[in-house]
Design a protein around this motif. Structure first.
Motif, PDB file in Angstrom:
ATOM      1  N   VAL A  53       0.892  -1.138  -0.020  1.00  0.00           N
ATOM      2  CA  VAL A  53       0.250   0.027  -0.133  1.00  0.00           C
ATOM      3  C   VAL A  53       0.992   1.144   0.007  1.00  0.00           C
ATOM      4  CG1 VAL A  53      -1.656   1.266   1.291  1.00  0.00           C
ATOM      5  CG2 VAL A  53      -2.073  -1.353   1.111  1.00  0.00           C
ATOM      6  N   PHE A  54       1.913   1.260   0.813  1.00  0.00           N
ATOM      7  CA  PHE A  54       3.016   2.363   0.822  1.00  0.00           C
ATOM      8  C   PHE A  54       3.449   2.745  -0.432  1.00  0.00           C
ATOM      9  CE2 PHE A  54       6.949   4.246   1.445  1.00  0.00           C
ATOM     10  CZ  PHE A  54       6.734   5.501   2.403  1.00  0.00           C
ATOM     11  N   LEU A  55       3.853   1.509  -1.184  1.00  0.00           N
ATOM     12  CA  LEU A  55       4.545   1.698  -2.267  1.00  0.00           C
ATOM     13  C   LEU A  55       3.644   2.066  -3.472  1.00  0.00           C
ATOM     14  CD1 LEU A  55       7.090   1.150  -4.035  1.00  0.00           C
ATOM     15  CD2 LEU A  55       6.270  -1.175  -4.450  1.00  0.00           C
ATOM     16  N   ILE A  56       2.425   1.622  -3.595  1.00  0.00           N
ATOM     17  CA  ILE A  56       1.362   2.334  -4.516  1.00  0.00           C
ATOM     18  C   ILE A  56       1.137   3.456  -4.218  1.00  0.00           C
ATOM     19  CG2 ILE A  56      -1.118   1.947  -5.073  1.00  0.00           C
ATOM     20  CD1 ILE A  56      -0.893  -0.973  -4.459  1.00  0.00           C
ATOM     21  N   PHE A  57       1.115   4.064  -3.069  1.00  0.00           N
ATOM     22  CA  PHE A  57       0.618   5.594  -2.758  1.00  0.00           C
ATOM     23  C   PHE A  57       2.078   6.420  -3.316  1.00  0.00           C
ATOM     24  CE2 PHE A  57      -2.972   4.731   0.169  1.00  0.00           C
ATOM     25  CZ  PHE A  57      -3.655   5.895  -0.199  1.00  0.00           C
ATOM     26  N   SER A  58       3.124   5.757  -2.946  1.00  0.00           N
ATOM     27  CA  SER A  58       4.399   6.598  -3.354  1.00  0.00           C
ATOM     28  C   SER A  58       4.606   6.521  -4.916  1.00  0.00           C
ATOM     29  CB  SER A  58       5.431   5.899  -2.664  1.00  0.00           C
ATOM     30  OG  SER A  58       5.379   5.742  -1.153  1.00  0.00           O
ATOM     31  N   THR A  59       4.501   5.446  -5.456  1.00  0.00           N
ATOM     32  CA  THR A  59       4.205   5.528  -6.827  1.00  0.00           C
ATOM     33  C   THR A  59       3.481   6.498  -7.425  1.00  0.00           C
ATOM     34  OG1 THR A  59       5.064   3.221  -6.738  1.00  0.00           O
ATOM     35  CG2 THR A  59       4.410   4.219  -8.723  1.00  0.00           C
ATOM     36  N   GLY A  60       2.178   6.405  -7.151  1.00  0.00           N
ATOM     37  CA  GLY A  60       1.509   7.487  -7.675  1.00  0.00           C
ATOM     38  C   GLY A  60       1.756   8.843  -7.367  1.00  0.00           C
ATOM     39  N   LEU A  61       2.379   9.302  -6.264  1.00  0.00           N
ATOM     40  CA  LEU A  61       2.657  10.495  -5.800  1.00  0.00           C
ATOM     41  C   LEU A  61       3.810  11.098  -6.868  1.00  0.00           C
ATOM     42  CD1 LEU A  61       2.437  10.591  -2.076  1.00  0.00           C
ATOM     43  CD2 LEU A  61       1.155  11.914  -3.733  1.00  0.00           C
ATOM     44  N   PHE A  62       4.796  10.207  -7.075  1.00  0.00           N
ATOM     45  CA  PHE A  62       5.844  10.349  -8.005  1.00  0.00           C
ATOM     46  C   PHE A  62       5.624  10.442  -9.405  1.00  0.00           C
ATOM     47  CE2 PHE A  62       8.772   8.649  -4.545  1.00  0.00           C
ATOM     48  CZ  PHE A  62       9.633   9.792  -4.647  1.00  0.00           C
ATOM     49  N   CYS A  63       4.417   9.843  -9.743  1.00  0.00           N
ATOM     50  CA  CYS A  63       4.086   9.950 -11.286  1.00  0.00           C
ATOM     51  C   CYS A  63       3.331  11.225 -11.348  1.00  0.00           C
ATOM     52  CB  CYS A  63       2.671   8.752 -11.699  1.00  0.00           C
ATOM     53  SG  CYS A  63       3.716   7.085 -11.695  1.00  0.00           S
ATOM     54  N   ILE A  64       2.552  11.672 -10.443  1.00  0.00           N
ATOM     55  CA  ILE A  64       1.726  12.943 -10.416  1.00  0.00           C
ATOM     56  C   ILE A  64       2.863  14.048 -10.312  1.00  0.00           C
ATOM     57  CG2 ILE A  64       0.116  14.641  -9.266  1.00  0.00           C
ATOM     58  CD1 ILE A  64      -1.255  12.430  -8.259  1.00  0.00           C
ATOM     59  N   TYR A  65       3.923  13.899  -9.726  1.00  0.00           N
ATOM     60  CA  TYR A  65       4.674  15.014  -9.592  1.00  0.00           C
ATOM     61  C   TYR A  65       5.793  14.981 -10.822  1.00  0.00           C
ATOM     62  CZ  TYR A  65       9.077  17.294  -7.586  1.00  0.00           C
ATOM     63  OH  TYR A  65      10.310  17.938  -7.194  1.00  0.00           O
ATOM     64  N   PHE A  66       5.995  14.092 -11.463  1.00  0.00           N
ATOM     65  CA  PHE A  66       6.724  14.016 -12.680  1.00  0.00           C
ATOM     66  C   PHE A  66       6.112  14.570 -13.915  1.00  0.00           C
ATOM     67  CE2 PHE A  66       9.674  11.449 -10.259  1.00  0.00           C
ATOM     68  CZ  PHE A  66      10.684  12.083 -10.297  1.00  0.00           C
ATOM     69  N   THR A  67       4.745  14.601 -13.974  1.00  0.00           N
ATOM     70  CA  THR A  67       3.887  14.899 -14.903  1.00  0.00           C
ATOM     71  C   THR A  67       3.799  16.338 -14.927  1.00  0.00           C
ATOM     72  OG1 THR A  67       1.928  14.356 -13.608  1.00  0.00           O
ATOM     73  CG2 THR A  67       2.636  12.840 -15.326  1.00  0.00           C
ATOM     74  N   MET A  68       4.062  17.032 -13.803  1.00  0.00           N
ATOM     75  CA  MET A  68       3.887  18.592 -13.748  1.00  0.00           C
ATOM     76  C   MET A  68       5.004  19.289 -14.558  1.00  0.00           C
ATOM     77  SD  MET A  68       3.203  18.823  -9.572  1.00  0.00           S
ATOM     78  CE  MET A  68       2.987  20.514  -9.682  1.00  0.00           C
ATOM     79  N   PRO A  69       4.601  20.413 -14.731  1.00  0.00           N
ATOM     80  CA  PRO A  69       5.454  21.211 -15.443  1.00  0.00           C
ATOM     81  C   PRO A  69       7.048  21.436 -14.846  1.00  0.00           C
ATOM     82  CG  PRO A  69       3.560  22.226 -15.561  1.00  0.00           C
ATOM     83  CD  PRO A  69       3.527  21.115 -14.593  1.00  0.00           C
ATOM     84  N   ALA A  70       7.945  21.526 -15.343  1.00  0.00           N
ATOM     85  CA  ALA A  70       9.295  21.304 -14.706  1.00  0.00           C
ATOM     86  C   ALA A  70       9.497  22.598 -14.013  1.00  0.00           C
ATOM     87  CB  ALA A  70      10.420  21.452 -15.832  1.00  0.00           C
TER      88      ALA A  70
END
Length: 278
Positions: A53-70
């Motif tokens: 569960v921790f990994l799923i949440f963390s992965t989701g947050l990183f995916c959202i983070y890296f899709t943001m404008p630089a």
């Protein structure tokens, strides 16, 4: 020559029987039982589910983070003070208006993640919702707080309950028995605890499954009970410039209102007790 062999076999059988009996006695003895109970109570599958569960949440947050404008990377920071919150609001307001879907998705994921894993700072996220969305932020805060509380409830039931039962079994049985006596009034008590700042919400999320609070009672009390405090916090976020510290949120007037609403929720239980005593 056959006699000595027979004697030897009889002696070996007697020795084996003696060993078996002694091992059974050891298993039945208090020492044997205590040794068995000292095994770690959380299985590998339960630990794997927790970290999954921790990994799923963390992965989701990183995916959202890296899709943001630089250009937005350096502006993102979980606020720890009112000054941090003001800075974050000024930096992210344009991004929230230009990319509302991405922002709300990132906001909700961060809020639920913090609530699930009991990371302090969700009150600043609630203030941010008020500063960016106005009174409509109440719905966002209540949804995220309820979802995060429910996630924490199930993780605590998975990991926390067996640990507490292993470490303090007598105390746990005592509290479970006290909860069982008040099972028909649990919703009123839970509403009172959620509405008033009597106990921290993180503690309620963690302790509820351990002491056998039913999930439907927990969910309903959380969803309804968080509305007054969320409204107060979001409304304070509208006047973020006038807020000096988090302590200003809960002045005497605000606390009086919350306790008054809490007393209304628990009044039927108090009235029923009075009738019983009469």
């Amino acid at each position: 020559m056959a006699a000595p062999r027979t004697v030897l076999r009889d002696e070996e059988s007697a020795a084996a029987a003696l060993l078996n009996n002694s091992s059974k006695e050891d298993d039945d003895s208090p020492t044997g039982k205590r040794l068995k109970s000292e095994r770690f109570p959380v299985s590998r599958w339960e630990l794997a589910a927790f970290f999954g569960v921790f990994l799923i949440f963390s992965t989701g947050l990183f995916c959202i983070y890296f899709t943001m404008p630089a250009t937005e990377y350096g502006k993102l920071k979980i606020p720890r003070s009112i000054s941090d919150l003001r800075l974050l609001k000024d930096n992210i307001a344009t991004y929230a208006s230009d990319y509302p879907t991405q922002f709300i998705l990132g906001y909700c994921s961060t809020y639920i993640f913090m609530q699930t894993f009991m990371i302090p700072g969700t009150i600043f996220m609630s203030l941010l919702a008020g500063a960016l969305f106005g009174v409509k932020g109440v719905f966002l805060v209540v949804f995220n707080a309820t979802a995060g509380a429910c996630s924490c409830f199930f993780l605590s039931k998975l990991i926390g309950r067996p640990l507490v039962s292993w470490l303090w079994p007598d105390k746990l049985r005592f509290f479970q028995a006290e909860i069982a006596k008040r099972r028909d009034k649990l919703l009123n008590y839970m509403l009172f605890l959620r509405i008033t700042p009597t106990l921290p919400n993180l503690f309620i999320n963690l302790a509820s499954p351990i002491v056998d609070i039913p999930f439907h009672v927990f969910f309903l009390a959380t969803f309804v009970g968080l509305i007054p405090a969320s409204y107060i916090t979001v409304k304070a976020g509208l006047a973020l410039g006038d807020l000096r510290s988090v302590k200003d949120l809960y002045d005497f007037k605000t606390l009086s209102v919350l306790f008054l609403i809490g007393l209304v929720s628990i009044f039927p239980t108090l009235l029923k007790k009075k009738k019983i005593y009469e």
